[in-house]
Motif scaffolding. Structure first.
Motif, PDB file in Angstrom:
ATOM      1  N   CYS A   1      26.439 -42.709   0.106  1.00 58.32           N
ATOM      2  CA  CYS A   1      27.056 -41.426  -0.264  1.00 58.32           C
ATOM      3  C   CYS A   1      27.256 -41.304  -1.762  1.00 58.32           C
ATOM      4  O   CYS A   1      26.748 -40.371  -2.395  1.00 58.32           O
ATOM      5  CB  CYS A   1      28.391 -41.239   0.466  1.00 58.32           C
ATOM      6  SG  CYS A   1      29.590 -42.551   0.159  1.00 58.32           S
TER       7      CYS A   1
ATOM      8  N   MET B   1      28.204 -31.773  -0.685  1.00 56.51           N
ATOM      9  CA  MET B   1      28.000 -32.333   0.655  1.00 56.51           C
ATOM     10  C   MET B   1      26.776 -33.221   0.798  1.00 56.51           C
ATOM     11  O   MET B   1      26.349 -33.497   1.921  1.00 56.51           O
ATOM     12  CB  MET B   1      27.960 -31.229   1.736  1.00 56.51           C
ATOM     13  CG  MET B   1      29.332 -30.683   2.015  1.00 56.51           C
ATOM     14  SD  MET B   1      29.373 -29.534   3.384  1.00 56.51           S
ATOM     15  CE  MET B   1      29.124 -30.591   4.766  1.00 56.51           C
TER      16      MET B   1
ATOM     17  N   CYS C   1      26.879 -36.272   0.273  1.00 58.19           N
ATOM     18  CA  CYS C   1      27.444 -37.478   0.880  1.00 58.19           C
ATOM     19  C   CYS C   1      27.326 -37.432   2.401  1.00 58.19           C
ATOM     20  O   CYS C   1      26.784 -38.357   3.025  1.00 58.19           O
ATOM     21  CB  CYS C   1      28.904 -37.644   0.464  1.00 58.19           C
ATOM     22  SG  CYS C   1      29.939 -36.175   0.689  1.00 58.19           S
ATOM     23  N   THR C   2      27.846 -36.367   2.993  1.00 52.40           N
ATOM     24  CA  THR C   2      27.839 -36.243   4.448  1.00 52.40           C
ATOM     25  C   THR C   2      26.410 -36.202   4.993  1.00 52.40           C
ATOM     26  O   THR C   2      26.139 -36.713   6.077  1.00 52.40           O
ATOM     27  CB  THR C   2      28.608 -34.974   4.854  1.00 52.40           C
ATOM     28  OG1 THR C   2      29.907 -35.035   4.266  1.00 52.40           O
ATOM     29  CG2 THR C   2      28.741 -34.853   6.358  1.00 52.40           C
TER      30      THR C   2
ATOM     31  N   CYS D   1      25.203 -40.095   5.022  1.00 51.29           N
ATOM     32  CA  CYS D   1      25.985 -41.219   5.544  1.00 51.29           C
ATOM     33  C   CYS D   1      25.322 -41.789   6.792  1.00 51.29           C
ATOM     34  O   CYS D   1      25.180 -41.088   7.791  1.00 51.29           O
ATOM     35  CB  CYS D   1      27.414 -40.805   5.869  1.00 51.29           C
ATOM     36  SG  CYS D   1      28.362 -42.155   6.623  1.00 51.29           S
TER      37      CYS D   1
ATOM     38  N   SER E   1      32.006 -38.139   7.302  1.00 54.47           N
ATOM     39  CA  SER E   1      32.016 -36.953   6.453  1.00 54.47           C
ATOM     40  C   SER E   1      32.985 -37.111   5.285  1.00 54.47           C
ATOM     41  O   SER E   1      34.135 -36.668   5.344  1.00 54.47           O
ATOM     42  CB  SER E   1      32.404 -35.714   7.274  1.00 54.47           C
ATOM     43  OG  SER E   1      32.316 -34.559   6.466  1.00 54.47           O
TER      44      SER E   1
ATOM     45  N   SER F   1      32.937 -35.534   2.589  1.00 56.99           N
ATOM     46  CA  SER F   1      33.303 -34.220   2.050  1.00 56.99           C
ATOM     47  C   SER F   1      34.506 -33.652   2.799  1.00 56.99           C
ATOM     48  O   SER F   1      35.381 -33.026   2.200  1.00 56.99           O
ATOM     49  CB  SER F   1      32.120 -33.250   2.121  1.00 56.99           C
ATOM     50  OG  SER F   1      31.609 -33.188   3.435  1.00 56.99           O
ATOM     51  N   HIS F   2      34.580 -33.903   4.107  1.00 54.73           N
ATOM     52  CA  HIS F   2      35.710 -33.404   4.873  1.00 54.73           C
ATOM     53  C   HIS F   2      36.980 -34.180   4.527  1.00 54.73           C
ATOM     54  O   HIS F   2      38.060 -33.601   4.399  1.00 54.73           O
ATOM     55  CB  HIS F   2      35.422 -33.506   6.371  1.00 54.73           C
ATOM     56  CG  HIS F   2      36.504 -32.916   7.212  1.00 54.73           C
ATOM     57  ND1 HIS F   2      36.991 -31.642   7.033  1.00 54.73           N
ATOM     58  CD2 HIS F   2      37.215 -33.440   8.229  1.00 54.73           C
ATOM     59  CE1 HIS F   2      37.944 -31.397   7.905  1.00 54.73           C
ATOM     60  NE2 HIS F   2      38.115 -32.477   8.637  1.00 54.73           N
TER      61      HIS F   2
ATOM     62  N   ARG G   1      31.438 -28.586   9.024  1.00 57.78           N
ATOM     63  CA  ARG G   1      30.540 -29.552   9.671  1.00 57.78           C
ATOM     64  C   ARG G   1      29.107 -29.316   9.226  1.00 57.78           C
ATOM     65  O   ARG G   1      28.723 -28.206   8.892  1.00 57.78           O
ATOM     66  CB  ARG G   1      30.646 -29.438  11.188  1.00 57.78           C
ATOM     67  CG  ARG G   1      31.903 -30.070  11.723  1.00 57.78           C
ATOM     68  CD  ARG G   1      31.884 -30.061  13.261  1.00 57.78           C
ATOM     69  NE  ARG G   1      33.137 -29.559  13.768  1.00 57.78           N
ATOM     70  CZ  ARG G   1      34.239 -30.296  13.921  1.00 57.78           C
ATOM     71  NH1 ARG G   1      34.230 -31.566  13.597  1.00 57.78           N
ATOM     72  NH2 ARG G   1      35.342 -29.761  14.400  1.00 57.78           N
ATOM     73  N   LEU G   2      28.316 -30.359   9.263  1.00 60.59           N
ATOM     74  CA  LEU G   2      26.969 -30.324   8.674  1.00 60.59           C
ATOM     75  C   LEU G   2      26.087 -29.166   9.174  1.00 60.59           C
ATOM     76  O   LEU G   2      25.525 -28.450   8.347  1.00 60.59           O
ATOM     77  CB  LEU G   2      26.290 -31.673   8.914  1.00 60.59           C
ATOM     78  CG  LEU G   2      25.362 -32.200   7.811  1.00 60.59           C
ATOM     79  CD1 LEU G   2      25.948 -31.948   6.430  1.00 60.59           C
ATOM     80  CD2 LEU G   2      25.142 -33.685   8.001  1.00 60.59           C
TER      81      LEU G   2
END
Lengths: 231, 135, 110
Positions: free
Chosen positions: A148, A203, A205-206, A209, A214, A216-217, B106-107
Motif C-alpha cells: 500500500c 485509494m 492503497c486499497t 492490498c 482498506s 483508505s477507510h 468501498r472499492l
C-alpha cells in the motif's frame, strides 16, 4: 514464460537495468513465487525476499506488471506476458527486488503499535466484548508488506513526513482498540499537515492490498474521529 | 531519486523505481490526479474571473464584451478546458464529500464514482464544443 | 500558519467547497428567475445588497478553497524551503489581491 526483471547489483552496476529471461514452467508452478524460484535455478544471482510462501509474512511484495502484489499468492494464470517485475516503487533498492524498509518501519513504530494502558494491571485479563473485538477486523490482519504505502503517490512525494497507509491503518487499529487508553494522544500525534493529512483519498492503497484491507477507510475513520473529538 | 541506505553502512546512494509510465494506475488515481490538475487550473483562473466581473459590471458594453469573449472570440472554443476543469473538479469533489460522509468508500463503488467523475468532465467539454459549434 | 494546520485546513476545504456549490446554485437560480435582458438581470443582482454579499462570499470561498488546495500541491512537490516559502507567499498575495479587487469592484458601485 517470458519474464523481465529489474536488476541492480550495487557492487557492479552504476544504474539499474532490466533483464529478460525465458523460463520453462512445470505444471506444479502455480504462483509467481514458483516462477521466481525457477529463475533462481537459471540465474542464482537474482535476489528477492521470500519466506512463508502463503501470503502471511509479506516478504515478497513487489511491483508485478505495474501493480503491487505478493509473488507467492499471485497466480501464474493471471499473469500477462512478458511478466515485468520491479521492486516496490519509491523505496530505496538494496539489490534487484530487495528494498530498504527502514523508513517504512520507522513510521510504523512512530504510531506506537501496542496497547497503551499505564493503569495498575488487572488481576486477570483486560476484557473485551465480541462487539469491541469486531472493530479490529480488517485492521489486525495487516502483514506490513508495504504494497500500500509504496503505491501511494502522497507517500512517494513525502516518504519522510507522511506516515503512509500502512502506518495509519495500524494507528487506527490501536485508536479503536477498546483496551487502549491513549486515544487522544494518538489522535493529537496524527493531527498534522504531513503525518495524516497528506492523504488525498486516492485509494491506490486499497486497490493493491493483498489481504483485502482498506487503509483508505481506516484513514477516513481517523479523520472522522478527529472531527468528533474536537467538537 | 537517490537515497542513502539507512543501516548496514552502505555509503553510496541507492536507486529507486519510480517511473510513473511503468506503473499501472487504478481509475481512482486517474480521477484524483485530474482533480488536482483541474483544481490548479481553476485557481489560476481566479484573477481572470475577477477581471471578467469588473468588465461585466462596468457597462452594458463591458458585459457584452465579456459574453463575446466567452462565446464568439477565437479562444471561446478553447474554454472547453475550463468547462472540463469546472465539471470534473465539482464531480470529483462531491465524490470525496460523499466518501467523507461514509457513502461509496468501498472499492467497487469508488471505482464507479471515479469513472462517473471522469466521464462527466469529458461530456461537459464535448457539450461546450458542441454549443460553440452550433452558435 | 496555525489556521491552516492539519484538521482545520481539511475541514475548511470541505466547508468552503459546500459554500461554493450552494452559492453557485443560488446564483444560477436567481439569474434564471429574474426578468430582463442578460445584462439587466446580472446588473440587478450585482448591485443589490444580497447580491454583493453573496458574490463576495463566493469569491472568498473560492479564494480559501483555492489557497488550501494549491498549498497542498506545493507541500507535496516543492521541498526546498528557499523555493517553497517565496512560492507560497506569492500565491497568497495574488489570492488576497483578488479578494480586495473583487470587494472594490462590488462595493464601489453606485
Amino acid at each position: 514464460m517470458r519474464v523481465s526483471i529489474y536488476r541492480f547489483d550495487p557492487d557492479v552496476d552504476q544504474r539499474p537495468r532490466m533483464q529478460d529471461y525465458d523460463v520453462e514452467l512445470r505444471h506444479t508452478d502455480r504462483m509467481l513465487l514458483d516462477v521466481l524460484l525457477r529463475l533462481k535455478e537459471i540465474d542464482d544471482s537474482l535476489s528477492f525476499r521470500r519466506s512463508c510462501r502463503e501470503g502471511v509474512c509479506g516478504s515478497d511484495a513487489m511491483n508485478i506488471n505495474g501493480r503491487n502484489g505478493l509473488a507467492c499468492i499471485h497466480p501464474v494464470s493471471e499473469l500477462k506476458e512478458p511478466v515485468v517485475l520491479r521492486p516496490l516503487p519509491g523505496f530505496p533498492v538494496v539489490r534487484d527486488l530487495v528494498v530498504d524498509m527502514t523508513q517504512f518501519f520507522s513510521h510504523y513504530h512512530s504510531i506506537r503499535p501496542y496497547v497503551v494502558d499505564d493503569r495498575p494491571m488487572p488481576e486477570r485479563e483486560r476484557l473485551q466484548s465480541p462487539e469491541e473485538r469486531e472493530r479490529l477486523n480488517g485492521l489486525y490482519e495487516c502483514i506490513l508488506c508495504a504494497c500500500c504505502s509504496s503505491f501511494c503517490p502522497s507517500y512517494w512525494w513525502n516518504p519522510d513526513k507522511f506516515i503512509g497507509p500502512a502506518g495509519l491503518l495500524q494507528a487506527w487499529r490501536f485508536i479503536t482498540d477498546s483496551r487502549d487508553t491513549a486515544r487522544s494522544e494518538r489522535l493529537a500525534f496524527l493531527d498534522d499537515v504531513y503525518r495524516l493529512y497528506r492523504c488525498r483519498t486516492i485509494m491506490n492503497c486499497t486497490e493493491v492490498c493483498p489481504k483485502g484491507l482498506s487503509p483508505s477507510h481506516a484513514i477516513e475513520q481517523i479523520r472522522t474521529a478527529l472531527v468528533k473529538d474536537s467538537s | 531519486m537517490q537515497r542513502q541506505a539507512a543501516a548496514g553502512g552502505a555509503a553510496r546512494s541507492l536507486p529507486k523505481f519510480l517511473n510513473l509510465a511503468q506503473i499501472r494506475f487504478p481509475i481512482g488515481a486517474i480521477a484524483s490526479i485530474l482533480h488536482r490538475v483541474s483544481g490548479v487550473l481553476l485557481a489560476v483562473s481566479l484573477p481572470l474571473l475577477a477581471s471578467a466581473l469588473a468588465e461585466s459590471l462596468r457597462s452594458p458594453q463591458g458585459f457584452d464584451a465579456v459574453v463575446h469573449a466567452a462565446t464568439r472570440s477565437w479562444f471561446a472554443p478553447l474554454l472547453f478546458i475550463g468547462a472540463w476543469a469546472l465539471v470534473h473538479h465539482i464531480f470529483a469533489g462531491v465524490r470525496h464529500l460523499f466518501m467523507d460522509a461514509g457513502f461509496g468508500y468501498r472499492l467497487p463503488q469508488a471505482r464507479t464514482s471515479a469513472f462517473v467523475s471522469i466521464a462527466a468532465g469529458i461530456v461537459a467539454a464535448l457539450l461546450w464544443l458542441l454549443a460553440w459549434g452550433l452558435r | 500558519m496555525r489556521v491552516f494546520s492539519g484538521q482545520r485546513a481539511w475541514l475548511l476545504q470541505r466547508f468552503s467547497a459546500i459554500a461554493i456549490l450552494v452559492l453557485l446554485v443560488l446564483g444560477i437560480v436567481r439569474l434564471a428567475m429574474s426578468d430582463g435582458t442578460a445584462y439587466e438581470r446580472w446588473h440587478a443582482i450585482a448591485t443589490s445588497t444580497h447580491g454583493v454579499v453573496l458574490i463576495l462570499a463566493f469569491f472568498l470561498s473560492m479564494g480559501l478553497h483555492g489557497w488550501i488546495g494549491v498549498r497542498d500541491v506545493v507541500l507535496d512537490y516543492v521541498h526546498a524551503p528557499s523555493l517553497r516559502l517565496p512560492l507560497l507567499a506569492v500565491i497568497a498575495f495574488i489570492l488576497v489581491a483578488v479578494q480586495i479587487r473583487v470587494a472594490m469592484i462590488l462595493l464601489g458601485q453606485p
